[in-house]
Design an enzyme around this catalytic site. Structure first.
Site, PDB file in Angstrom:
ATOM      1  N   CYS A 272     -92.683  20.642  59.774  1.00 19.14           N
ATOM      2  CA  CYS A 272     -93.239  19.960  60.937  1.00 19.14           C
ATOM      3  C   CYS A 272     -92.207  19.100  61.651  1.00 19.14           C
ATOM      4  CB  CYS A 272     -94.425  19.089  60.530  1.00 19.14           C
ATOM      5  SG  CYS A 272     -93.972  17.728  59.433  1.00 19.14           S
ATOM      6  N   GLY A 273     -91.048  18.895  61.025  1.00 16.54           N
ATOM      7  CA  GLY A 273     -90.012  18.105  61.680  1.00 16.54           C
ATOM      8  C   GLY A 273     -89.598  16.869  60.923  1.00 16.54           C
TER       9      GLY A 273
END
Length: 300
Positions: A272-273
């Protein structure tokens, strides 16, 4: 959720300011890389620690980390691995006789399954642990989020959504809570970019040490621990979900698929980062700007 319930939201512990610009392309009201106490580990020292810890049981890794690292927190989305860590920490508290609670950081994207929110309350009740909840800046509900950013931002711009809902809130958490080291639920057998993670890693960009105490455990080992110790878990697990994120990007895992195969199904992404380099978002901005410029030239 109120602080009296051993939960704190970001609005209770912070104020929001304008986002400045930094070379990496990321910014937050208070830069974590500036304000956090640094833990200095040379590469030879880090390699030595990982060599010693690689064969240790997660309980022993956690014993070490509680002593060695100041300002230690656990970042969790209440997946199985994170829940095992919470349970092990509670057992270490009972073992020591004098509790040394490790607070939890939970990123409330506003799009979690209701089963996840229910689980948060069950964990709080079972372990009497403090949960610091961080939401996207300046919004508290889905309606407020979509009024500010539009509907289905997660489909229109997945990178931007990840930054607003997950990356920036976590950086804000690191800064406001003065986090120096953080426990994660990442494991090698989860696949994707996690296949070669170490027990201890240094995130130079964010100024924190990341610890993966169950890095070398399999899903079967994690599930066996949950069953043996009756650890509360997400009800979606019994419906085929092995890894649970936002409802709009999580589906059950098929037979023979990787544990995290149900996350972002059909997309070319596995994270997701929050565990990627900060420059990833800057690269996306640059690519997006180039595409827009090309479209303008073609239109002219």
């Amino acid at each position: 959720m109120a602080a009296d319930d051993r939960t704190e939201t970001s609005s209770q512990v912070s104020s929001h300011g304008d986002h400045g610009s930094v070379d990496s392309g990321f910014a937050s009201p208070n830069s974590s890389t500036v304000s956090l106490p640094r833990i200095s580990l040379t590469q030879p020292h880090l390699q030595h620690l990982n060599k010693q810890l690689e064969s240790q049981h997660p309980m022993d890794i956690l014993r070490f980390c509680r002593i060695f690292f100041p300002n230690l927190y656990q970042s969790t989305a209440f997946g199985l691995t994170g829940l095992v860590t919470v349970d092990m920490l509670s057992k270490l508290d009972a073992e020591a006789g004098t509790p040394q609670p490790i607070d939890l950081i939970f990123l409330d994207t506003l799009y979690h399954f209701q089963e996840t929110y229910d689980l948060v309350e069950r964990v709080k009740a079972r372990y009497n642990t403090r949960v610091h909840v961080f939401k996207p800046a300046d919004v508290d509900t889905v309606a407020e989020f979509e009024k500010m950013y539009g509907e289905k931002l997660y489909e229109m711009s997945s990178e931007l959504y990840d930054w607003i809902a997950k990356v920036e809130p976590l950086q804000r958490a690191y800064s406001e809570l003065n986090v120096a080291a953080v426990l994660t639920g990442r494991r090698r057998t989860q696949g994707g970019q996690r296949g070669d993670i170490k027990v201890i890693e240094v995130d130079e960009e964010r100024g924190v040490v990341k610890i993966n105490p169950l890095a070398n455990w399999s899903f079967a080992q994690v599930k066996a621990y949950v069953d043996e110790h009756k650890v509360p878990y997400n009800a979606l697990l019994d419906q085929g979900y092995k890894s649970v994120g936002d409802w709009h990007s999580t589906v059950p895992v098929g037979e023979g698929e990787d544990e995290r195969a149900g996350r972002w199904k059909g997309q070319e992404k596995t994270e997701c980062g929050i565990h990627n380099k900060q420059s990833r978002y800057a690269q996306w901005l640059e690519k997006n700007a180039a595409q827009q410029a090309q479209q303008q030239v073609q239109a002219a």
